[in-house]
Enzyme design. Structure first.
Site, mmCIF file in Angstrom:
data_model
loop_
_atom_site.group_PDB
_atom_site.id
_atom_site.type_symbol
_atom_site.label_atom_id
_atom_site.label_comp_id
_atom_site.label_asym_id
_atom_site.label_seq_id
_atom_site.Cartn_x
_atom_site.Cartn_y
_atom_site.Cartn_z
ATOM 1 N N TRP A 123 0.641 -1.472 0.235
ATOM 2 C CA TRP A 123 0.339 0.300 0.173
ATOM 3 C C TRP A 123 1.061 1.341 0.015
ATOM 4 C CZ3 TRP A 123 1.471 2.817 4.598
ATOM 5 C CH2 TRP A 123 2.446 1.879 5.211
ATOM 6 N N ASN A 124 2.230 1.563 1.046
ATOM 7 C CA ASN A 124 3.003 2.762 0.436
ATOM 8 C C ASN A 124 3.465 3.258 -1.202
ATOM 9 O OD1 ASN A 124 5.057 0.492 0.370
ATOM 10 N ND2 ASN A 124 6.005 1.319 0.895
ATOM 11 N N LYS A 140 -2.057 -8.246 -7.243
ATOM 12 C CA LYS A 140 -2.844 -8.551 -5.912
ATOM 13 C C LYS A 140 -2.622 -7.203 -5.231
ATOM 14 C CE LYS A 140 -3.975 -9.387 -2.032
ATOM 15 N NZ LYS A 140 -4.640 -8.004 -1.328
ATOM 16 N N ALA A 184 -2.835 -4.440 -2.445
ATOM 17 C CA ALA A 184 -2.860 -4.182 -0.768
ATOM 18 C C ALA A 184 -4.275 -3.627 -0.665
ATOM 19 C CB ALA A 184 -2.014 -3.319 -0.455
ATOM 20 N N GLY A 210 6.845 -6.160 0.880
ATOM 21 C CA GLY A 210 5.949 -6.180 2.153
ATOM 22 C C GLY A 210 7.117 -6.782 3.297
ATOM 23 N N SER A 211 6.317 -7.509 4.370
ATOM 24 C CA SER A 211 6.861 -7.529 5.490
ATOM 25 C C SER A 211 8.289 -9.072 5.105
ATOM 26 C CB SER A 211 5.499 -8.282 6.632
ATOM 27 O OG SER A 211 5.465 -8.729 6.712
ATOM 28 N N GLU A 229 11.084 -8.059 -1.765
ATOM 29 C CA GLU A 229 11.516 -7.526 -1.691
ATOM 30 C C GLU A 229 10.238 -6.466 0.383
ATOM 31 O OE1 GLU A 229 13.227 -5.864 -2.189
ATOM 32 O OE2 GLU A 229 13.344 -6.013 -5.174
ATOM 33 N N LEU A 230 11.607 -7.437 0.596
ATOM 34 C CA LEU A 230 11.135 -6.803 2.547
ATOM 35 C C LEU A 230 11.508 -6.235 3.355
ATOM 36 C CD1 LEU A 230 11.848 -11.105 2.779
ATOM 37 C CD2 LEU A 230 9.607 -9.498 1.391
ATOM 38 N N CYS A 251 10.928 0.909 2.758
ATOM 39 C CA CYS A 251 11.166 0.115 3.875
ATOM 40 C C CYS A 251 12.283 0.901 3.731
ATOM 41 C CB CYS A 251 11.176 -0.588 2.469
ATOM 42 S SG CYS A 251 9.104 -1.873 2.767
ATOM 43 N N GLU A 295 11.710 -1.579 12.302
ATOM 44 C CA GLU A 295 11.265 -0.867 11.013
ATOM 45 C C GLU A 295 9.812 0.384 11.586
ATOM 46 O OE1 GLU A 295 9.497 -2.971 8.056
ATOM 47 O OE2 GLU A 295 10.647 -1.597 6.419
HETATM 48 C C1 SIN Z 1 9.659 1.117 -0.645
HETATM 49 O O1 SIN Z 1 9.342 1.341 0.634
HETATM 50 O O2 SIN Z 1 9.143 -0.589 -0.217
HETATM 51 C C2 SIN Z 1 10.203 1.219 -1.994
HETATM 52 C C3 SIN Z 1 10.511 2.747 -1.871
HETATM 53 C C4 SIN Z 1 11.287 2.744 -2.878
HETATM 54 O O3 SIN Z 1 11.576 2.588 -4.399
HETATM 55 O O4 SIN Z 1 11.677 4.306 -3.159
#
Ligand code: SIN
Length: 465
Positions: A133-134, A157, A159, A210-211, A232-233, A266, A366
């Site tokens: 969602w971010n 899929k 969020a 995600g997480s 990508e966690l 992240c 985090e």
């Molecule tokens: C992320 O926070 O997962 C991605 C951030 C980015 O691509 O700059």
């Protein structure tokens, strides 16, 4: 179990849309359709796929303002950030439109007369993506664009907090000319859809942002069908400010890293390690600037910090701040919240914590919120030890103008992404991804198309010599 969910504006609580979850049968039908479509899509030529990607990117740009508004409404980020994310999202499509044309094989010098040895590259198959969602636009295109460029079919899929941006982007992909079964989306709970994606033998690759706990589960679930996975966690980025650093630059870039998307990235700085000799001046300057950040509804002018996504996000942040204060941290600014439990809106004022120590949760987990914890170090090796003392290894930042210090830090920090005098590292043409429990594989750059390709070795005998 309810088969609908509401997409709400986290700044106002307004229900933007009620969405019906796809049933298990519908999801399996979509997987079958994506699998079947692969057999024709994989035969399209690379330049044709590049043209469709370029058209998709142009259509997204034509609709930039409305997409950004939808994104701000469902995610809460300031409109300027959403507009920036639309550009960031199309930069992945543009990059992979070009990379489609560079999926090269090779010939290998032979070990025997009459032989020819070839290596060819092939799309891996149906790709299933679970997106966060971010960054509802960019994290989807960062996966879809290389998959489609490689000749894979794709199903996303999104969020449940932020499906509307993804749905709009996929509509535009169809308008650009991608067949409907080549690019699809499904709505559903992560746990349900994740299981269907990972257990289906029709899916050859699962890609997830995600997480870390969810990533581990998806990896385990993918084992039965030996799927290729990209993960990508989570991250826990250290930001180190050396004694010689340009403090004004460090302040500016710390803010760029820490407060982007209200700290819900992240890669954002999560532990600020300042050389003890400059801690006070850095902390003063940072506090002065952070106090100026405007919090509010991202659709309003000049707002720089929107709401956090939901109650769970807010609770985690508030608990970390309370824990740090209870254990002796000092609050330089923030530590306050505007919350409305009825509307479910959660605004966290940008917060700076000083005198943070290793026994505090914020040094180990985090935060995913606009909280900057400051601690000190006296030697580079101490800073490196603290920075690396985590299961995560996504992004790290440092500030120094001394090339020896910079090189030493670059070489010794166990992170997939390093920002040297730079708090904004992301670019479509550069590899994004983490070491250790921050993930598997890379997205972006020439590396980012590799996970969507299989390698085939062909040994041909009986040539005339
Ligand atoms: C992320 O926070 O997962 C991605 C951030 C980015 O691509 O700059």
């Amino acid at each position: 179990m309810a088969n609908t969910f509401e997409v709400k504006n986290p700044a106002t609580g307004e229900v933007l849309q009620t969405i019906t979850r796809h049933s298990e049968t519908e999801i399996n039908d979509k997987l079958q359709a994506g699998y079947d479509a692969f057999h024709t899509w994989k035969k399209t030529n690379a330049h044709y796929r590049a043209k469709l990607l370029t058209k998709w990117s142009a259509l997204i740009q034509d609709n930039k303002q409305s997409i950004a508004e939808v994104m701000t409404k469902e995610n809460g980020k300031p409109l300027t950030e959403s507009l920036g994310e639309v550009d960031y999202a199309t930069s992945y499509i543009d990059w992979y439109a070009e990379e489609a044309k560079r999926i090269y094989g090779r010939t290998i010098p032979t070990h025997a007369d009459g032989k020819r040895l070839l290596v060819t590259r092939h799309p891996i198959g149906l790709v299933a993506a679970i997106t966060p969602w971010n960054f509802p636009a960019a994290m989807m295109t960062r996966k879809a664009a290389p998959a489609l460029a490689a000749g894979c079919t794709f199903i996303a899929k999104p969020a449940e907090d932020t499906p509307l941006t993804t749905i709009r982007l996929i509509e535009l992909a169809h308008e650009a000319g991608f067949p409907t079964d080549v690019v699809q989306h499904v709505n559903g709970r992560g746990s349900v859809v994740g299981k269907l994606f990972t257990s289906s033998s029709l899916v050859r690759k699962v890609t997830f942002t995600g997480s870390t706990p969810v990533g581990k589960q998806l990896i385990q679930q993918s084992a039965n069908t030996v799927k290729n996975v990209t993960m990508e966690l989570g991250g826990h980025a250290p930001l180190i400010i050396a004694e010689d650093a340009d403090i004004d630059l460090a302040v500016e870039q710390t803010i760029a890293s820490k407060f982007r998307n209200a700290g819900q990235t992240c890669i954002c700085a999560n532990r600020i390690l300042v050389h003890s000799s400059i801690r006070d001046i850095f902390a003063d300057k940072l506090t002065e600037k952070v106090k100026e950040l405007k919090v509010g509804n991202g659709l309003e002018d000049n707002v720089q910090i929107g709401p956090v996504i939901n109650k769970d996000g807010y609770t985690k942040i508030a608990n970390q701040v309370d824990d740090a204060i209870n254990k002796g941290a000092t609050l330089l600014t923030g530590g306050t919240y505007d919350i409305d439990n009825e509307k479910e809106t959660y605004f966290v004022h940008p917060t700076i914590l000083n005198n943070v120590s290793d026994d505090m949760d914020i040094m180990h987990y985090e935060t995913f919120g606009p909280v900057a914890p400051i601690t000190t170090f006296t030697s580079l090796d101490e800073a490196i030890q603290v920075a690396n003392d985590t299961p995560f290894g996504l992004a790290a930042y440092f500030f120094t103008n001394n090339y020896k210090i910079g090189t030493y830090l670059s070489e010794n920090l166990d992170y997939g992404i390093i920002g040297w005098n730079d708090g904004a590292t992301s670019a479509a043409h550069a590899p994004f991804g983490g070491m250790k429990e921050s993930g598997l594989g890379r997205e972006g750059g020439s590396e980012g198309i590799e996970p969507y390709l299989e390698t085939k070795y062909i040994s041909i005998g009986n040539f005339l010599e």
